[in-house]
Scaffold this active site. Structure first.
Site, PDB file in Angstrom:
ATOM      1  N   HIS A  54      82.044  67.157  38.277  1.00 22.15           N
ATOM      2  CA  HIS A  54      81.443  65.854  36.761  1.00 22.15           C
ATOM      3  C   HIS A  54      81.268  64.373  37.286  1.00 22.15           C
ATOM      4  O   HIS A  54      80.471  63.784  37.245  1.00 22.15           O
ATOM      5  CB  HIS A  54      81.402  66.774  35.689  1.00 22.15           C
ATOM      6  CG  HIS A  54      80.955  66.148  34.383  1.00 22.15           C
ATOM      7  ND1 HIS A  54      80.134  66.460  33.827  1.00 22.15           N
ATOM      8  CD2 HIS A  54      81.733  64.346  33.470  1.00 22.15           C
ATOM      9  CE1 HIS A  54      79.694  65.347  33.112  1.00 22.15           C
ATOM     10  NE2 HIS A  54      80.478  64.202  32.716  1.00 22.15           N
ATOM     11  N   GLU A  55      83.157  64.516  36.359  1.00 17.20           N
ATOM     12  CA  GLU A  55      83.367  63.345  37.373  1.00 17.20           C
ATOM     13  C   GLU A  55      82.860  62.626  38.461  1.00 17.20           C
ATOM     14  O   GLU A  55      82.611  61.035  38.315  1.00 17.20           O
ATOM     15  CB  GLU A  55      85.248  63.009  36.884  1.00 17.20           C
ATOM     16  CG  GLU A  55      85.166  63.487  35.621  1.00 17.20           C
ATOM     17  CD  GLU A  55      84.904  62.815  34.350  1.00 17.20           C
ATOM     18  OE1 GLU A  55      84.193  61.898  35.012  1.00 17.20           O
ATOM     19  OE2 GLU A  55      85.420  62.963  33.064  1.00 17.20           O
ATOM     20  N   HIS A  63      79.921  60.493  38.618  1.00 18.21           N
ATOM     21  CA  HIS A  63      79.363  59.168  38.308  1.00 18.21           C
ATOM     22  C   HIS A  63      80.315  58.305  38.946  1.00 18.21           C
ATOM     23  O   HIS A  63      79.443  57.224  38.855  1.00 18.21           O
ATOM     24  CB  HIS A  63      80.451  59.608  36.381  1.00 18.21           C
ATOM     25  CG  HIS A  63      80.374  59.666  35.252  1.00 18.21           C
ATOM     26  ND1 HIS A  63      78.691  60.103  34.524  1.00 18.21           N
ATOM     27  CD2 HIS A  63      81.143  60.700  34.069  1.00 18.21           C
ATOM     28  CE1 HIS A  63      78.948  59.913  33.424  1.00 18.21           C
ATOM     29  NE2 HIS A  63      79.884  60.762  33.567  1.00 18.21           N
ATOM     30  N   HIS A 108      76.778  57.629  41.182  1.00 12.97           N
ATOM     31  CA  HIS A 108      76.555  56.669  40.783  1.00 12.97           C
ATOM     32  C   HIS A 108      77.308  55.244  40.805  1.00 12.97           C
ATOM     33  O   HIS A 108      76.422  54.103  41.076  1.00 12.97           O
ATOM     34  CB  HIS A 108      75.803  56.953  39.402  1.00 12.97           C
ATOM     35  CG  HIS A 108      74.749  56.275  39.104  1.00 12.97           C
ATOM     36  ND1 HIS A 108      74.573  56.427  37.253  1.00 12.97           N
ATOM     37  CD2 HIS A 108      73.866  56.029  39.294  1.00 12.97           C
ATOM     38  CE1 HIS A 108      73.741  56.335  37.309  1.00 12.97           C
ATOM     39  NE2 HIS A 108      72.564  55.809  38.689  1.00 12.97           N
TER      40      HIS A 108
END
EC number: 3.4.24.59
Length: 783
Positions: free
Chosen positions: A565-566, A569, A572
């Site tokens: 998940h992290e 980010h 991105h």
């Protein structure tokens, strides 16, 4: 972004919201996983402290008596707490000088053409201080650093508030954007950043008359203060004692638990009543009762008491909801939700309500009833309720943990969570992600030896250079700390990517390379991922490899999800390279920003990915798919119900920020009754309905995500569409990765999210971003 701070989206800390989605209908064919030579190196850097220490010493060119030094995140100022204060003062001076320069030159054509670039530079100057100060305040182990960060934060926000009221800056920007002779010479990105900054100025009341603006500022400050109070008391209880009858206490099956409760009676300082036992709502006592005690009435009393907020907390909530309604009325919006959603993907509260309604309808059909039926059968010893209505109404919130524990006992397999953990050391997961990102985006992780002073803990923090292989260019840097004792999993943006303003003479490479890491005249993004895996309750090995027994940190499947998940980010931030900082990386719409991270959870739950990545820390054996399947079976219990509960919270968020709250102002400022609204939503939506407690006072996102809590569910629905459209057939497919990278990730916030999705999914209907687009996203979702 903080309310009333138009020039910056600072403090880019993104909290983790964990989804429980599991990939469904997966074919078992896998792409061959060919390990690159760097695989073992990356793995050892994270898993072997001895190897990491040697690597750091060799890479930093340290000798017995000296080693190269720098400051935190390679900022030469940040070598001491005082250096942070000095950095903030230097940045303030630079910012003031830049503002003066901009306003003195804005009447010239050249000054107008450079204005937005300089305004973006001004924002970057302030963000680089505020973001690192926020990071230090939350993460750093040293009290002196934390105090310096707090001092810095206050200093910078005071200046921010001065900029908010700088009418000359706003009017100059407005006039430039309204001048076609100027805008035709600006890039689309400059215009978009300019429009974004103008919107934030105006949404902060800059265009109001002085008296109205003063009132507006007072209200926003009051909301901020109330929000802080709300956050500080989020874990408080109305009472830390729950009175039950002696008979209810006697119904507790565990004699040790009964004895523990009995021993607490001497500590109760209230009025004692005969035939009453006070259950302390401390430690594991209430949770043990909710999980193990068969008495419905006992569980109900404890559950309600455990979910009741202090009266003052509910009053704080009512007040900031009222002030938000007043603020939206001052700005001529129908509601605070309308104000918040104007420039979001969803656009209107009506679209959000429709999306949530359709999602709930789908969840009821696809899984909620089935899951509740299982619980109902257990509750009634095999003869559950007949109708859907009966089933939904039968299972109460205080039944959930008790019945789930019984269900898990029934499904108990011989596989323990510890067996699965042995295949997921931290190094194995990071090395596996490197393989995945190389395949999908042609991007690689290169471990770097951090210099002395560059990190907040030289033993824990790993520095990674992220490289674009095709272009042979550095994209940015990651600072990874998986062993923090302070912070829940978070992604911090420390520095944003942007092109330096060397071409217009407002900064130099020589000056900037002391503060940030550069690629020629391009400012490279810096991201920190911080997790608290060291404090995991199931932790059985040394915190680091090389401590005692050379065994690495092993992760649960949930912790593997967290890293994926992290990293969504982080990628991105790395790939979303823009010319201007305001719309780089994760600086996009709030209801789009979670897409990359949520999508990564689909990868972490797909056997074709996770069985290739997972390798036994000792034998190097791949994770057997059968072992993963058994572990997943336990993780997806009540999956649909959990998502439905999130949708209820999102609906409550909308109801508390809707037009009705504004209409109540006619009766007086303090007419809002959030408890009444909460119970109304619960009664209407039914699943695990709570019509007794004031749990909504424990829901921090009502402040931090006001009217946009739906975002995470929307991004899960979007991520499901992206997954099905691009990756479901083969999650290792490079062409699919390239399509996603080119259509979504690389744009940061410079492109309308609906255009990104239309491009990625090949569906032009999505470009409009209207109710039909929302409907398409919500259709046939596998949430």
């Amino acid at each position: 972004m903080k309310a009333g701070i138009p020039l910056s989206r600072c403090t880019q800390r993104i909290p983790l919201l964990v989804a429980r989605q599991v990939s469904r209908n997966i074919t078992t064919t896998t792409t061959k996983f060919s390990l690159a030579p760097e695989y073992n190196h990356i793995r050892k850097v994270f898993d072997s402290q001895k190897y990491f220490n040697h690597f750091t010493k060799q890479g930093s060119h340290a000798t017995l008596f000296s080693s190269p030094q720098t400051g935190l995140f390679h900022n030469e100022y940040l070598t001491t707490p005082q250096g942070l204060v000095d950095f903030s003062q230097q940045s303030l001076s630079q910012a003031k000088q830049l503002v003066s320069e901009m306003l003195s030159q804005v009447n010239t054509v050249d000054g107008k053409l450079k204005f937005i670039k300089k305004l973006d530079q001004l924002s970057d100057i302030l963000c680089r201080v505020i973001d690192v100060a926020e990071f230090i305040r939350v993460v750093h182990p040293s009290v002196k650093w934390i105090n310096a960060a707090q001092q810095t934060h206050e200093m910078m926000f005071e200046f921010m508030n001065q900029l908010n009221t700088n009418v000359e800056l706003y009017s100059s920007l407005r006039d430039i954007l309204n001048n076609p002779l100027i805008t035709e010479q600006l890039t689309p990105e400059e215009i978009k950043v300019g429009e974004y900054l103008r919107q934030d100025f105006e949404r902060s009341g800059i265009h109001m008359d002085p008296q109205t603006r003063e009132n507006f500022v007072t209200i926003t400050q009051e909301i901020s203060l109330l929000g802080s109070q709300f956050g500080n008391q989020i874990n408080g209880l109305k009472s830390y004692w729950c009175p039950v009858t002696v008979a209810e206490w006697e119904s507790i099956e565990d004699p040790q638990l009964k004895k523990e409760i009995k021993n607490y009676q001497s500590k109760y300082d209230g009025i004692r009543q005969s035939e009453t036992i006070q259950i302390p709502l401390v430690a594991n006592i209430p949770y043990t009762i909710l999980t193990n005690c068969s008495s419905d009435t006992l569980r109900k009393k404890v559950w309600v008491a455990l979910h009741n907020s202090p009266d003052e907390q509910i009053e704080t909530l009512n007040r900031f909801i009222s002030y938000r309604a007043l603020l939206s009325k001052m700005l001529n919006y129908k509601s605070f939700a309308d104000y918040q959603l104007e420039h979001k993907m969803a656009k209107t509260p009506e679209n959000v309500i429709t999306f949530l309604f359709n999602l709930q309808k789908s969840l009821i059909k696809k899984g909620v009833v089935e899951e509740l039926s299982q619980l109902s059968e257990i509750k009634h010893n095999g003869s559950g309720s007949a109708s859907v209505n009966d089933i939904v109404n039968d299972i109460k919130p205080w039944d959930r943990d008790y019945l789930l524990a019984r269900l898990q006992q029934r499904m108990q397999s011989e596989v323990s969570a510890g067996n699965v953990k042995e295949y997921f050391s931290v190094g194995t997961v990071i090395a596996g992600l490197n393989e995945l990102f190389t395949r999908l985006y042609d991007i690689s992780f290169v471990p770097m030896a951090a210099l002395k002073g560059e990190t907040w803990d030289s033993h824990q923090v790993r520095k990674i250079k992220v490289v674009d292989n095709a272009a042979n260019k550095t994209l940015g840097f990651l600072y990874l700390d998986f062993w923090s004792t302070k912070v829940l999993p978070s992604h911090f943006t420390i520095v944003c990517s942007r092109r330096l303003n060397t071409s217009i003479g407002s900064e130099t490479i020589e000056g900037m390379e002391k503060l940030v890491q550069l690629d020629e005249d391009y400012q490279l993004p810096v991201v920190s991922l911080v997790c608290n895996f060291a404090s995991s309750g199931n932790f059985s090995f040394g915190r680091f490899a090389g401590v005692e027994n050379e065994k690495p940190t092993l992760l649960t499947l949930d912790q593997v999800d967290t890293i994926f998940h992290e990293m969504g980010h982080a990628m991105h931030s790395m790939i979303g390279r823009t010319e201007l900082h305001n719309l780089s990386g994760t600086r996009c719409s709030t209801d789009f920003v979670e897409l990359p991270s949520v999508l990564m959870e689909s990868f972490s739950k797909d056997p074709r990915v996770i069985c290739q990545i997972g390798r036994h820390f000792d034998t190097d054996e791949k994770l057997p798919e059968s072992l993963l399947g058994q572990a997943h079976e336990h993780r997806i219990m009540l999956d649909a119900c959990e998502t439905f509960m999130q949708s209820k919270m999102a609906m409550l968020d909308q109801k508390l920020h809707n037009e009705e709250m504004v209409n109540l102002l006619a009766k007086g400022l303090y007419e809002v009754d959030s408890t009444k609204v909460y119970h109304s939503v619960e009664k209407e939506l039914k699943v695990f309905a709570d019509e007794w407690s004031t749990w909504h006072g424990k829901f921090p996102h009502l402040f931090s995500y006001g009217a946009v809590y739906y975002s995470y569910l929307l991004d899960r629905a979007i991520a499901d569409k992206i997954w099905q459209g691009l990756f479901a057939k083969d999650p290792w497919n490079g062409e699919a990765g390239k399509k996603y990278k080119e259509s979504v990730l690389k744009w940061g916030g410079t492109r309308d999210p609906w255009e990104c999705l239309a491009d990625a999914l090949g569906n032009d209907e999505l470009k409009q971003g209207d109710s039909r687009a929302m409907e398409i996203i919500g259709q046939n979702s596998n949430l």
